[in-house]
Design a protein around this motif. Structure first.
Motif, PDB file in Angstrom:
ATOM      1  N   GLN A  26     -19.684  14.398 -50.239  1.00  0.00           N
ATOM      2  CA  GLN A  26     -19.242  13.505 -51.292  1.00  0.00           C
ATOM      3  C   GLN A  26     -19.831  13.754 -52.660  1.00  0.00           C
ATOM      4  O   GLN A  26     -19.195  13.617 -53.539  1.00  0.00           O
ATOM      5  CB  GLN A  26     -20.301  12.098 -50.777  1.00  0.00           C
ATOM      6  N   ARG A  27     -21.020  14.710 -52.572  1.00  0.00           N
ATOM      7  CA  ARG A  27     -21.230  15.257 -53.946  1.00  0.00           C
ATOM      8  C   ARG A  27     -20.233  16.085 -54.414  1.00  0.00           C
ATOM      9  O   ARG A  27     -20.017  16.242 -55.860  1.00  0.00           O
ATOM     10  CB  ARG A  27     -22.494  15.982 -54.092  1.00  0.00           C
ATOM     11  N   GLU A  28     -19.417  16.614 -53.634  1.00  0.00           N
ATOM     12  CA  GLU A  28     -18.329  17.624 -54.005  1.00  0.00           C
ATOM     13  C   GLU A  28     -16.952  16.949 -54.251  1.00  0.00           C
ATOM     14  O   GLU A  28     -16.076  17.501 -54.494  1.00  0.00           O
ATOM     15  CB  GLU A  28     -18.073  18.622 -52.977  1.00  0.00           C
ATOM     16  N   ARG A  29     -17.078  15.510 -54.370  1.00  0.00           N
ATOM     17  CA  ARG A  29     -16.005  14.546 -54.301  1.00  0.00           C
ATOM     18  C   ARG A  29     -14.821  14.755 -53.431  1.00  0.00           C
ATOM     19  O   ARG A  29     -13.663  14.488 -53.651  1.00  0.00           O
ATOM     20  CB  ARG A  29     -15.481  14.720 -55.747  1.00  0.00           C
ATOM     21  N   LEU A  30     -15.266  15.144 -52.161  1.00  0.00           N
ATOM     22  CA  LEU A  30     -13.986  15.144 -51.045  1.00  0.00           C
ATOM     23  C   LEU A  30     -13.870  14.121 -50.294  1.00  0.00           C
ATOM     24  O   LEU A  30     -13.110  13.948 -49.573  1.00  0.00           O
ATOM     25  CB  LEU A  30     -14.443  16.734 -50.441  1.00  0.00           C
ATOM     26  N   ILE A  31     -14.955  13.146 -50.486  1.00  0.00           N
ATOM     27  CA  ILE A  31     -15.011  11.915 -49.649  1.00  0.00           C
ATOM     28  C   ILE A  31     -15.955  11.152 -50.416  1.00  0.00           C
ATOM     29  O   ILE A  31     -16.969  11.491 -51.231  1.00  0.00           O
ATOM     30  CB  ILE A  31     -15.817  12.439 -48.052  1.00  0.00           C
ATOM     31  N   ILE A  32     -15.641   9.612 -50.074  1.00  0.00           N
ATOM     32  CA  ILE A  32     -16.550   8.766 -50.740  1.00  0.00           C
ATOM     33  C   ILE A  32     -16.860   7.894 -49.614  1.00  0.00           C
ATOM     34  O   ILE A  32     -15.981   7.363 -48.812  1.00  0.00           O
ATOM     35  CB  ILE A  32     -15.951   8.131 -51.804  1.00  0.00           C
ATOM     36  N   LEU A  33     -18.035   7.516 -49.306  1.00  0.00           N
ATOM     37  CA  LEU A  33     -18.581   6.937 -48.234  1.00  0.00           C
ATOM     38  C   LEU A  33     -19.387   5.524 -48.809  1.00  0.00           C
ATOM     39  O   LEU A  33     -20.265   5.695 -49.645  1.00  0.00           O
ATOM     40  CB  LEU A  33     -19.880   7.736 -47.417  1.00  0.00           C
ATOM     41  N   ALA A  34     -18.955   4.565 -48.220  1.00  0.00           N
ATOM     42  CA  ALA A  34     -19.483   3.199 -48.429  1.00  0.00           C
ATOM     43  C   ALA A  34     -20.857   3.115 -47.721  1.00  0.00           C
ATOM     44  O   ALA A  34     -21.933   2.579 -48.161  1.00  0.00           O
ATOM     45  CB  ALA A  34     -18.589   2.248 -48.250  1.00  0.00           C
ATOM     46  N   ASP A  35     -20.800   3.672 -46.687  1.00  0.00           N
ATOM     47  CA  ASP A  35     -22.040   3.783 -45.697  1.00  0.00           C
ATOM     48  C   ASP A  35     -22.041   4.923 -44.737  1.00  0.00           C
ATOM     49  O   ASP A  35     -20.839   5.222 -44.068  1.00  0.00           O
ATOM     50  CB  ASP A  35     -22.219   2.346 -45.070  1.00  0.00           C
ATOM     51  N   ALA A  36     -22.991   5.141 -44.267  1.00  0.00           N
ATOM     52  CA  ALA A  36     -23.316   6.255 -43.157  1.00  0.00           C
ATOM     53  C   ALA A  36     -24.310   5.946 -42.487  1.00  0.00           C
ATOM     54  O   ALA A  36     -25.581   6.089 -43.041  1.00  0.00           O
ATOM     55  CB  ALA A  36     -23.059   7.742 -43.512  1.00  0.00           C
ATOM     56  N   ALA A  37     -24.439   5.805 -41.191  1.00  0.00           N
ATOM     57  CA  ALA A  37     -25.478   5.431 -40.387  1.00  0.00           C
ATOM     58  C   ALA A  37     -25.505   6.209 -39.131  1.00  0.00           C
ATOM     59  O   ALA A  37     -24.548   6.294 -38.500  1.00  0.00           O
ATOM     60  CB  ALA A  37     -25.741   4.082 -40.286  1.00  0.00           C
ATOM     61  N   VAL A  38     -26.712   6.359 -38.656  1.00  0.00           N
ATOM     62  CA  VAL A  38     -26.746   7.148 -37.145  1.00  0.00           C
ATOM     63  C   VAL A  38     -27.459   6.167 -36.120  1.00  0.00           C
ATOM     64  O   VAL A  38     -28.489   5.557 -36.523  1.00  0.00           O
ATOM     65  CB  VAL A  38     -27.332   8.424 -37.326  1.00  0.00           C
ATOM     66  N   ALA A  39     -26.940   5.986 -34.880  1.00  0.00           N
ATOM     67  CA  ALA A  39     -27.284   5.027 -33.881  1.00  0.00           C
ATOM     68  C   ALA A  39     -27.941   5.972 -32.811  1.00  0.00           C
ATOM     69  O   ALA A  39     -27.033   6.749 -32.399  1.00  0.00           O
ATOM     70  CB  ALA A  39     -26.605   3.977 -33.344  1.00  0.00           C
ATOM     71  N   GLU A  40     -29.138   6.023 -32.498  1.00  0.00           N
ATOM     72  CA  GLU A  40     -29.579   6.915 -31.399  1.00  0.00           C
ATOM     73  C   GLU A  40     -30.084   6.205 -30.268  1.00  0.00           C
ATOM     74  O   GLU A  40     -30.785   4.985 -30.358  1.00  0.00           O
ATOM     75  CB  GLU A  40     -30.868   7.520 -32.044  1.00  0.00           C
ATOM     76  N   LYS A  41     -29.597   6.532 -29.067  1.00  0.00           N
ATOM     77  CA  LYS A  41     -29.886   5.780 -27.818  1.00  0.00           C
ATOM     78  C   LYS A  41     -30.872   6.578 -27.414  1.00  0.00           C
ATOM     79  O   LYS A  41     -31.153   7.810 -26.756  1.00  0.00           O
ATOM     80  CB  LYS A  41     -28.998   5.682 -26.798  1.00  0.00           C
ATOM     81  N   LYS A  42     -32.189   5.961 -27.263  1.00  0.00           N
ATOM     82  CA  LYS A  42     -33.495   6.495 -26.779  1.00  0.00           C
ATOM     83  C   LYS A  42     -33.398   6.869 -25.144  1.00  0.00           C
ATOM     84  O   LYS A  42     -32.661   6.087 -24.559  1.00  0.00           O
ATOM     85  CB  LYS A  42     -34.720   5.540 -27.180  1.00  0.00           C
ATOM     86  N   PRO A  43     -34.362   7.493 -24.584  1.00  0.00           N
ATOM     87  CA  PRO A  43     -34.076   7.716 -23.178  1.00  0.00           C
ATOM     88  C   PRO A  43     -34.643   6.495 -22.674  1.00  0.00           C
ATOM     89  O   PRO A  43     -33.967   6.359 -21.269  1.00  0.00           O
ATOM     90  CB  PRO A  43     -35.269   8.686 -23.152  1.00  0.00           C
ATOM     91  N   ASP A  44     -34.997   5.664 -23.203  1.00  0.00           N
ATOM     92  CA  ASP A  44     -35.763   4.280 -22.391  1.00  0.00           C
ATOM     93  C   ASP A  44     -34.548   3.262 -22.492  1.00  0.00           C
ATOM     94  O   ASP A  44     -34.641   2.124 -22.062  1.00  0.00           O
ATOM     95  CB  ASP A  44     -36.865   3.637 -23.045  1.00  0.00           C
TER      96      ASP A  44
END
Length: 167
Positions: A26-44
C-alpha cells in the motif's frame, strides 16, 4: 466501492505476515486497503480479532478532550476528563468500522483451531503485482464480494503464481 476478500491461513503468524506485506504494498501504491483485519481461532474455539485501528483509544482521547472542556465549565476539569475518557472509550468500543466484526467472527468459526483468516477491504489494486507478492504465503480464498467471474479469475491467478513458485 471496496471489495471484500477473506483468505484462510493455517496460523495467525502467516496471516499477519501477509497483512503486513500488503501494508507495505500500500505504501508502494500497488493496493489501497480500506481495512485489513485478522481473525484468529484459538484452540479453545474462541475467535480473537486483530484490528489495525482501535476505535476505543480514539474514543477515549476525544472523550478526554471534550470531558475536560465541559469539566472546566463546572470547575471540575479532572472529573470531566475522567468521565469523558470512560464515555469515549465505551463509545469507541461500540463503533464498528471497516469489515463487520460479527461477520469476521461468524466466518472465523469455520476455521480450524489455531487457524486464522485475513479480511481485506480492497478499494483499488494492481492485481498482477499484488498476487505475485502474497501468493507464495499460501492460503485459501474462502469468501469474496467479487462477481463469480472475477472471483474465478482471482483464484486462477493465485493458483498460477503458486504453481510457478513451486517449480
Amino acid at each position: 466501492m471496496s471489495n471484500l476478500i477473506a483468505i484462510a491461513y493455517p496460523d495467525v503468524a502467516t496471516a499477519t505476515r501477509v497483512r503486513d506485506r500488503l501494508l507495505e504494498l500500500q505504501r508502494e501504491r500497488l493496493i489501497i486497503l480500506a481495512d485489513a483485519a485478522v481473525a484468529e481461532k484459538k484452540p479453545d474455539g474462541k475467535i480473537k480479532l486483530h484490528q489495525l485501528n482501535s476505535t476505543t483509544s480514539g474514543g477515549a482521547a476525544t472523550g478526554t478532550l471534550w470531558g475536560g472542556l465541559i469539566g472546566m465549565l463546572f470547575l471540575a476539569p479532572l472529573l470531566g476528563m475522567a468521565v469523558g475518557a470512560a464515555t469515549g472509550a465505551a463509545a469507541g468500543a461500540a463503533t464498528d468500522v471497516g469489515v463487520n466484526d460479527a461477520f469476521m467472527r461468524d466466518l472465523g468459526q469455520r476455521l480450524q483451531p489455531g487457524g486464522a483468516a485475513l479480511f481485506l477491504l480492497v478499494t483499488q489494486s494492481t492485481p498482477d503485482k499484488v498476487i505475485v507478492e502474497v501468493a507464495p504465503f499460501g492460503g485459501e480464498i474462502i469468501q469474496t464480494s467479487l462477481s463469480e467471474e472475477a472471483e474465478a479469475d482471482l483464484r486462477e491467478a493465485v493458483r498460477h503464481v503458486q504453481a510457478v513458485a513451486e517449480q
